[in-house]
Scaffold this motif. Structure first.
Motif, PDB file in Angstrom:
ATOM      1  N   GLY A  66     -14.356 -36.550  14.349  1.00 53.86           N
ATOM      2  CA  GLY A  66     -15.133 -36.884  13.155  1.00 53.86           C
ATOM      3  C   GLY A  66     -15.466 -35.649  12.344  1.00 53.86           C
ATOM      4  O   GLY A  66     -15.410 -35.666  11.110  1.00 53.86           O
ATOM      5  N   MET A  67     -15.782 -34.553  13.042  1.00 50.08           N
ATOM      6  CA  MET A  67     -16.096 -33.320  12.341  1.00 50.08           C
ATOM      7  C   MET A  67     -14.866 -32.772  11.632  1.00 50.08           C
ATOM      8  O   MET A  67     -14.956 -32.260  10.516  1.00 50.08           O
ATOM      9  N   ARG A  68     -13.695 -32.889  12.273  1.00 48.83           N
ATOM     10  CA  ARG A  68     -12.460 -32.427  11.624  1.00 48.83           C
ATOM     11  C   ARG A  68     -12.220 -33.186  10.324  1.00 48.83           C
ATOM     12  O   ARG A  68     -11.791 -32.609   9.322  1.00 48.83           O
ATOM     13  N   ALA A 112     -12.124 -32.762   4.307  1.00 45.17           N
ATOM     14  CA  ALA A 112     -12.433 -33.219   2.946  1.00 45.17           C
ATOM     15  C   ALA A 112     -12.712 -32.058   2.003  1.00 45.17           C
ATOM     16  O   ALA A 112     -12.572 -32.190   0.793  1.00 45.17           O
ATOM     17  N   THR A 113     -13.083 -30.888   2.551  1.00 51.70           N
ATOM     18  CA  THR A 113     -13.364 -29.746   1.676  1.00 51.70           C
ATOM     19  C   THR A 113     -12.101 -29.210   1.026  1.00 51.70           C
ATOM     20  O   THR A 113     -12.158 -28.484   0.045  1.00 51.70           O
ATOM     21  N   GLY A 114     -10.948 -29.573   1.596  1.00 51.55           N
ATOM     22  CA  GLY A 114      -9.701 -29.086   1.021  1.00 51.55           C
ATOM     23  C   GLY A 114      -9.041 -30.082   0.099  1.00 51.55           C
ATOM     24  O   GLY A 114      -8.077 -29.758  -0.590  1.00 51.55           O
ATOM     25  N   SER A 115      -9.591 -31.326   0.058  1.00 47.13           N
ATOM     26  CA  SER A 115      -8.951 -32.350  -0.767  1.00 47.13           C
ATOM     27  C   SER A 115      -9.883 -32.991  -1.783  1.00 47.13           C
ATOM     28  O   SER A 115      -9.474 -33.369  -2.866  1.00 47.13           O
ATOM     29  N   PRO A 161     -13.077 -33.254  -4.544  1.00 47.91           N
ATOM     30  CA  PRO A 161     -13.636 -32.370  -5.564  1.00 47.91           C
ATOM     31  C   PRO A 161     -14.814 -31.593  -4.996  1.00 47.91           C
ATOM     32  O   PRO A 161     -15.594 -32.137  -4.228  1.00 47.91           O
ATOM     33  N   HIS A 162     -14.971 -30.344  -5.390  1.00 45.89           N
ATOM     34  CA  HIS A 162     -16.053 -29.535  -4.880  1.00 45.89           C
ATOM     35  C   HIS A 162     -17.411 -30.095  -5.247  1.00 45.89           C
ATOM     36  O   HIS A 162     -18.404 -29.788  -4.618  1.00 45.89           O
ATOM     37  N   ALA A 163     -17.465 -30.904  -6.289  1.00 44.96           N
ATOM     38  CA  ALA A 163     -18.743 -31.461  -6.698  1.00 44.96           C
ATOM     39  C   ALA A 163     -19.370 -32.273  -5.578  1.00 44.96           C
ATOM     40  O   ALA A 163     -20.576 -32.412  -5.491  1.00 44.96           O
ATOM     41  N   GLU A 164     -18.527 -32.823  -4.695  1.00 43.48           N
ATOM     42  CA  GLU A 164     -19.038 -33.668  -3.625  1.00 43.48           C
ATOM     43  C   GLU A 164     -19.611 -32.836  -2.492  1.00 43.48           C
ATOM     44  O   GLU A 164     -20.575 -33.197  -1.848  1.00 43.48           O
ATOM     45  N   HIS A 165     -19.014 -31.697  -2.215  1.00 46.35           N
ATOM     46  CA  HIS A 165     -19.422 -30.902  -1.065  1.00 46.35           C
ATOM     47  C   HIS A 165     -20.024 -29.561  -1.452  1.00 46.35           C
ATOM     48  O   HIS A 165     -20.337 -28.749  -0.603  1.00 46.35           O
ATOM     49  N   GLY A 166     -20.190 -29.283  -2.713  1.00 45.72           N
ATOM     50  CA  GLY A 166     -20.743 -28.006  -3.144  1.00 45.72           C
ATOM     51  C   GLY A 166     -19.640 -26.990  -3.352  1.00 45.72           C
ATOM     52  O   GLY A 166     -18.604 -27.033  -2.715  1.00 45.72           O
ATOM     53  N   ASP A 167     -19.848 -26.093  -4.280  1.00 47.66           N
ATOM     54  CA  ASP A 167     -18.836 -25.080  -4.559  1.00 47.66           C
ATOM     55  C   ASP A 167     -18.660 -24.179  -3.352  1.00 47.66           C
ATOM     56  O   ASP A 167     -19.607 -23.773  -2.714  1.00 47.66           O
ATOM     57  N   ILE A 198     -12.819 -25.295   4.249  1.00 46.76           N
ATOM     58  CA  ILE A 198     -13.230 -25.013   5.622  1.00 46.76           C
ATOM     59  C   ILE A 198     -12.171 -25.584   6.560  1.00 46.76           C
ATOM     60  O   ILE A 198     -11.820 -26.761   6.462  1.00 46.76           O
ATOM     61  N   VAL A 199     -11.654 -24.754   7.447  1.00 51.08           N
ATOM     62  CA  VAL A 199     -10.602 -25.196   8.354  1.00 51.08           C
ATOM     63  C   VAL A 199     -11.044 -25.009   9.798  1.00 51.08           C
ATOM     64  O   VAL A 199     -11.873 -24.150  10.116  1.00 51.08           O
ATOM     65  N   VAL A 200     -10.491 -25.829  10.688  1.00 48.26           N
ATOM     66  CA  VAL A 200     -10.798 -25.746  12.114  1.00 48.26           C
ATOM     67  C   VAL A 200      -9.826 -24.769  12.768  1.00 48.26           C
ATOM     68  O   VAL A 200      -8.627 -24.995  12.807  1.00 48.26           O
ATOM     69  N   ALA A 201     -10.367 -23.671  13.289  1.00 48.01           N
ATOM     70  CA  ALA A 201      -9.536 -22.653  13.934  1.00 48.01           C
ATOM     71  C   ALA A 201      -9.264 -22.999  15.390  1.00 48.01           C
ATOM     72  O   ALA A 201      -8.297 -22.520  15.992  1.00 48.01           O
ATOM     73  N   GLY A 202     -10.116 -23.834  15.967  1.00 54.40           N
ATOM     74  CA  GLY A 202      -9.944 -24.221  17.365  1.00 54.40           C
ATOM     75  C   GLY A 202     -11.038 -25.183  17.773  1.00 54.40           C
ATOM     76  O   GLY A 202     -12.008 -25.389  17.042  1.00 54.40           O
ATOM     77  N   GLU A 203     -10.906 -25.781  18.942  1.00 52.99           N
ATOM     78  CA  GLU A 203     -11.922 -26.698  19.436  1.00 52.99           C
ATOM     79  C   GLU A 203     -11.888 -26.758  20.952  1.00 52.99           C
ATOM     80  O   GLU A 203     -10.868 -26.446  21.586  1.00 52.99           O
ATOM     81  N   THR A 204     -13.017 -27.139  21.530  1.00 57.99           N
ATOM     82  CA  THR A 204     -13.126 -27.251  22.972  1.00 57.99           C
ATOM     83  C   THR A 204     -14.285 -28.167  23.321  1.00 57.99           C
ATOM     84  O   THR A 204     -15.182 -28.384  22.501  1.00 57.99           O
TER      85      THR A 204
END
Length: 247
Positions: free
Chosen positions: A33-35, A40-43, A45-51, A55-61
């Motif tokens: 869910g977090m991914r 969404a920050t890459g697709s 509009p920035h207006a929705e998430h702030g300028d 943000i990308v996921v470099a890894g998870e555990t």
């Protein structure tokens, strides 16, 4: 309430590159869910998430000990950690990452928000504390703030913590303010604004000076008082009686 800014902007911190985060949560569904939220920050509009940058996921555990190891190897901008992690819990992860001195900021994202838990997270070195039911836009804003040296605590939780700190304060006549003696009058004034949750831009507007000047003052305050970030500055301002609840 976001206690943001510490002399750097997002662009200065990441040099135009995406913000990299490491996810540490024992529930695969929560990580998924977090991914989706971060994607969404890459697709969207920035207006929705702030300028700000993507943000990308470099890894998870799903394991606390592995989270510390991945933080050392991947050097993400922000490690987003659940408190309930196996082997090392979120607090231990924050302490371990902070102790390494690496440029990795820890944001606790959990279902629990007990006062002791929040205070423990701050003491462990976490730069942010949010509940998992926070709106996606709030989470994105928190990640960006934490990545640039700021600190963020869920508003309702912060209100409780400040009330608790206020109740524990000694009477004004017995309050020791010697810790603040090293500050100039302007630096004290800036600290008051910081304690009230004002951003550097808001402080600059109120004092009619440049934002760069405010960043310099904030940096001097943190250095002189030997504070890690703005969250500690807020607590100290209340502890010393410089700022009173509701003032």
């Amino acid at each position: 309430m976001g206690l943001r800014g510490r002399g750097r902007t997002v662009s200065e911190t990441t040099a135009g590159r995406p913000l990299r985060v490491l996810l540490a949560d024992p529930a695969p569904m929560h990580r998924s869910g977090m991914r989706l939220v971060l994607a969404a920050t890459g697709s969207a509009p920035h207006a929705e998430h702030g300028d700000g940058p993507e943000i990308v996921v470099a890894g998870e555990t799903g394991d606390g000990a592995e989270a510390v190891d991945l933080a050392r190897r991947l050097l993400p901008d922000v490690l987003i950690a659940e408190v309930a992690l196996p082997r090392l819990d979120g607090m231990a992860v924050a302490r371990a990452v902070t102790a390494t001195g690496l440029p990795v900021r820890v944001l606790i994202l959990t279902d629990h928000d007990g006062d002791e838990l929040v205070l423990g997270a701050i003491a462990a070195g976490a730069a942010g504390f949010l509940r998992k039911d926070a709106p996606p836009a709030e989470v994105i804003t928190a990640i960006r703030a934490v990545a640039t040296g700021g600190a963020v605590i869920t508003p309702a939780v912060l209100a409780r913590i400040l009330t608790r700190v206020a109740e524990a304060l000694p009477a004004p006549e017995t309050t020791t303010t010697s810790k603040l003696d090293a500050l100039t009058d302007r630096e004290r004034e800036v600290l008051v604004h910081v304690a009230r949750g004002h951003s550097n831009a808001e402080i600059a507007e109120a004092l009619q000076v440049s934002e760069t000047t405010i960043k310099t003052h904030v940096g001097h305050v943190l250095t002189k008082l030997r504070l890690r970030d703005r969250t500690q500055a807020v607590v100290l301002a209340y502890e010393t009686g410089l700022v009173k609840p509701g003032a």
